[in-house]
Design an enzyme around this catalytic site. Structure first.
Site, mmCIF file in Angstrom:
data_model
loop_
_atom_site.group_PDB
_atom_site.id
_atom_site.type_symbol
_atom_site.label_atom_id
_atom_site.label_comp_id
_atom_site.label_asym_id
_atom_site.label_seq_id
_atom_site.Cartn_x
_atom_site.Cartn_y
_atom_site.Cartn_z
ATOM 1 N N ARG A 2 0.796 -1.225 0.000
ATOM 2 C CA ARG A 2 0.000 0.000 0.000
ATOM 3 C C ARG A 2 0.831 1.279 0.000
ATOM 4 O O ARG A 2 0.695 2.122 -0.882
ATOM 5 C CB ARG A 2 -0.944 0.021 1.208
ATOM 6 N N HIS A 53 -7.592 -4.028 -8.065
ATOM 7 C CA HIS A 53 -7.512 -3.286 -6.799
ATOM 8 C C HIS A 53 -8.867 -3.313 -6.081
ATOM 9 O O HIS A 53 -9.662 -2.377 -6.179
ATOM 10 C CB HIS A 53 -7.083 -1.839 -7.083
ATOM 11 N N TYR A 107 -18.028 12.578 -14.557
ATOM 12 C CA TYR A 107 -17.933 13.777 -15.395
ATOM 13 C C TYR A 107 -16.576 13.923 -16.100
ATOM 14 O O TYR A 107 -16.483 14.616 -17.106
ATOM 15 C CB TYR A 107 -18.174 15.038 -14.556
#
Length: 841
Positions: free
Chosen positions: A33, A79, A123
């Site tokens: 991570r 993931h 968007y």
């Protein structure tokens, strides 16, 4: 509880269980991570985003795709965590203020440097940047290892081939368990040059590498202030790099001082910084600011601090650096994973592991390409055998019952392999033409050359290292750029003089306090009486007031009219063109707006006890007061300066000289008189003393115009200049030695034609004279052109003045013959004859 249930209970120590569980968790965070791999500089989520975009075919030449599509691809395949983490990762790789070299090309609202959030993923759209494809290039050529994804349904890369040295050029940050990383970005061109030097010499030292990789290079530009933190980070992997905003002190249209900021430190939120600064101004923690405006637009960042008229701009700017994020720091902590284990790495180790990775990639890629070439050569060899025996091949195929029989017959007849036999059976009839045969033969020859080349590469390490360098050169040619972050050495840096040549400079200070330095050979000699060449521009009534020579390693002691002294290294003065105005001196030292520079003394150094204890600073004021202080009193530099002399009412400091304590002093006044007396008549005094009388003035309107200090070795003459451009040289012996405090003797016959006396200098034949008038016109002429006259004469014209103009400053320029001989030669002009138009600018 049943007896069987009791048998299934295993007693475990809770401390051991918690310790084991926490270690497993921490190792997962460290490896999977928070920390980057030293080979590609990426954390797993960054690597998965880039690989997922490659899966979707989102190269820089293809159209953008919705971010939600990309996030879904990465979540579903590689993931299995929150979509926010994936989207935030992709967004950061598309922000030009976050990444030195962006890896994602975003379209839409991807946030701002003010901390605004990006638009929702439904968007925005994205695709890979061209440079990101250099991270993924050759990934399908068995160059890196793959591992199963979270459900073993797919394979994902352990690291990327990473032709781009991403770990250095983009850096990274992350917080793991018990450790953290914070790696700054660097300039690609510098990093590539450093890697090439390492490839050529693996024994290269870190200090030698730092000649190429000079310092971090942040995407927001700004300034690195001080080099010690950078040096520590490169040498140990840990250091504190101080960053400062790029700020300039200017004037508004109404004449009020302003501080304009065009670049801010890396990772500083602009809106938050302005808000906190405004709060400090309202709370009176920072004085002198009347307004703060954010005038940033698409053209760039611009923050304007309007200052009060009585504020000292440099003091306000220093307070902004001290109390706000205009000065910030980047704590370098180069922690990265090396073969799955975290290490703190210095610059050479990072470059070493990157080169090792790229070498492994080149080897594996070459082995893959060799196998492909050998496979192709094998097929082409089979084609050629078939073409050489085409009639028999056709006969076998026509006489076979099925393809398998034909294949076995071909293998037996021509000793082919099964792969070759299958390829012959699959061959189209058009390959039987003569032209196609030539193509096959040509391709076969070319493939054999490739096989030989690949074998050579695999057997020659130097050749592989050359390939790494060639690929880096190509990368630099396509994506390399100029450094954005400027490196400014602070006073804490040691040894900066070692990298700055110690050479003479012309230092210029204007009447309004603008300072600059030029190389001495920018000025040329002219004959006496010429019109002169233009120096600094005479704008808004400004003109050059101080001009002198100093070496770049010297200290300058800057004395002001109010009797204070400041310190400045010559190399800290900005270099500018001959006609440039220069930089406001308030940007360099903290001079109040009500004070002004009066004199500047060149000091070799302030560390030699013998030098500073046997040198004296002699000061005089316009009212005829004189004072002497040991140089040692000025040997401890302070940012805000110190008192050098106490100035009485209606008086101001005029001139300052450095002596050995055994000189003779000459003072001259406007009315044309001068006095000469021994320096030992003035006893050494403390810094706060006011001094003693040096010369008596005839009236309240008379003023001292200059001071000359003579030592035993002086075989020089005294030069005096009047305000209307007249001057002369006289022997020093014509001025008799008297007691301090007298009225002196005549030194110039002052008339309405000559005007009042404005300057007195000691000169010799080898000196040059620089005369500057108030309109900015400058003439340089050899002192040897002026003949020696009696001290009571009127003198000759030194410079022809226009109407309403007068002499502003006279400076003696002492230069070595080698420098002087390199000056530009000009045609001599006769006495009192104006120079030609070509000599005037």
């Amino acid at each position: 509880m049943a007896e069987s249930d009791k048998e299934n209970i295993i007693p475990i120590n809770i401390e051991d269980e918690m310790r084991g569980a926490y270690i497993d968790y921490s190792m997962s965070v460290i490896i999977s991570r928070a920390l980057p791999d030293v080979r590609d500089g990426l954390k797993p989520v960054h690597r998965r985003v880039l690989y997922g975009m490659l899966d979707l075919g989102l190269t820089h030449t293809k159209s953008h795709k919705k971010s939600a599509r990309i996030v879904g691809e990465v979540l579903g395949k590689y993931h299995p965590h929150g979509d926010t983490s994936v989207y935030d990762t992709m967004v950061r790789m598309a922000q030009h203020w976050s990444m030195r070299y962006m890896l994602v090309d975003g379209q839409g609202n991807f946030g701002s440097i003010d901390g605004d959030s990006p638009a929702a993923m439904r968007y925005t759209e994205a695709r890979l940047q061209h440079i990101a494809e250099e991270m993924l290039g050759d990934i399908n050529k068995d160059t890196i290892d793959f591992q199963p994804n979270f459900d073993d349904s797919l394979k994902e890369p352990v690291c990327l081939p990473s032709k781009l040295p991403n770990i250095l050029v983009n850096g990274t940050s992350g917080i793991a368990v018990g450790m953290a990383t914070n790696m700054p970005p660097h300039n690609l061109s510098e990093v590539i040059e450093g890697i090439k030097q390492y490839v050529d010499n693996e024994d290269i030292t870190i200090s030698e590498l730092m000649q190429y990789v000079k310092a971090p290079d942040f995407p927001t530009g700004a300034i690195i202030y001080g080099y010690q933190g950078v040096k520590s980070a490169f040498e140990t992997g840990r250091g504190r790099v101080v960053m400062r905003a790029r700020a300039e002190i200017t004037e508004s249209k109404t004449g009020k001082p302003q501080i304009v900021v065009s670049e801010i430190p890396y990772q500083v939120n602009k809106a938050s910084m302005i808000e906190k600064t405004a709060a400090m101004v309202n709370d009176k923690r920072i004085d002198g600011i009347s307004d703060i405006r954010d005038e940033s637009d698409r053209k760039g960042l611009r923050i304007v601090y309007d200052l009060k008229r009585d504020a000292v701009p440099n003091v306000v700017l220093n307070n902004l650096f001290k109390y706000t994020q205009l000065q910030s720091s980047f704590g370098v902590n180069n922690v990265a994973l090396v073969k799955g284990r975290p290490y703190t790495l210095n610059l050479k180790q990072i470059i070493g592991y990157y080169v090792e990775h790229r070498h492994d990639v080149v080897v594996r890629r070459t082995q893959f390409e060799l196998q492909e070439a050998e496979r192709r050569a094998h097929l082409l060899q089979g084609y050629l055998i078939a073409l050489d025996n085409i009639d028999r091949v056709i006969e076998i195929i026509r006489g076979s019952r099925d393809p398998e029989t034909a294949r076995n017959s071909l293998i037996k007849e021509f000793e082919l392999t099964e792969i070759q036999a299958r390829a012959i059976l699959d061959m189209r009839l058009q390959r039987l033409t003569g032209l196609e045969r030539e193509k096959i033969e040509s391709e076969y020859d070319e493939v054999l050359k490739q096989v030989a080349y690949y074998n050579e590469v695999l057997g020659n390490r130097d050749l592989r290292m050359g390939i790494i360098k060639d690929e880096l050169d190509e990368l630099n040619q396509r994506f390399g750029d100029e450094r954005r972050t400027q490196i400014v050495h602070s006073a804490e840096d040691i040894g900066i003089e070692d990298i700055i040549p110690n050479e003479p400079m012309v230092i210029t200070i204007s009447h309004k306090g603008y300072i600059k330095r030029n190389h001495i050979d920018e000025y040329r000699s002219q004959a006496r009486g010429g019109v002169g060449s233009r120096g600094a521009s005479a704008k808004d009534g400004d003109f050059t007031e101080h001009l002198f020579i100093a070496n770049t390693h010297n200290y300058l002691l800057i004395f002001t009219e109010m009797g204070r002294v400041y310190w400045l290294k010559v190399f800290e003065i900005p270099e500018a063109g001959k006609a440039a105005k220069g930089r406001a001196i308030q940007n360099l030292i903290n001079i109040p707006a009500t004070d002004g520079v009066r004199a500047v003394i060149n000091v070799k150094n302030l560390d030699d006890p013998d030098y500073i204890n046997n040198s004296h600073i002699v000061m005089c004021t316009v009212n005829g007061t004189i004072k002497k202080t040991v140089l040692e009193a000025f040997s401890r530099p302070r940012v805000n300066g110190i008192n050098a002399i106490t100035i009485n009412d209606n008086d101001r400091l005029l001139d300052v000289n450095m002596t050995d304590g055994k000189s003779e002093i000459v003072l001259a006044v406007q009315s044309g008189r001068a006095i000469r007396f021994p320096e030992d008549e003035v006893r050494p005094m403390g810094r706060n003393a006011a001094g003693v009388r040096g010369i008596s003035l005839d009236s309240g309107e008379d003023r001292v115009v200059g001071m000359v200090c003579l030592d035993d070795a002086d075989e020089k003459t005294l030069l005096v200049v009047s305000e209307n451009g007249y001057g002369k040289r006289s022997d020093i012996d014509e001025y008799r030695i008297t007691r301090r405090g007298g009225k002196g003797v005549k030194t110039l016959n002052v008339t309405s034609k000559t005007g009042k006396l404005v300057s007195i200098k000691k000169v010799a034949d080898q000196d040059d004279l620089m005369i500057i008038n108030k309109s900015g016109i400058m003439i340089r002429t050899p002192v040897s052109n002026l003949r020696v006259m009696g001290r009571a004469t009127q003198g000759v014209r030194l410079i022809r003045l226009n109407n309403d103009d007068s002499i502003a400053s006279v400076t003696k320029v002492e230069i070595e013959d080698s420098i002087k001989s390199s000056q530009e030669e000009i045609n001599p002009a006769s006495t009192d004859t104006p120079a030609s138009e070509e000599e005037t600018t």
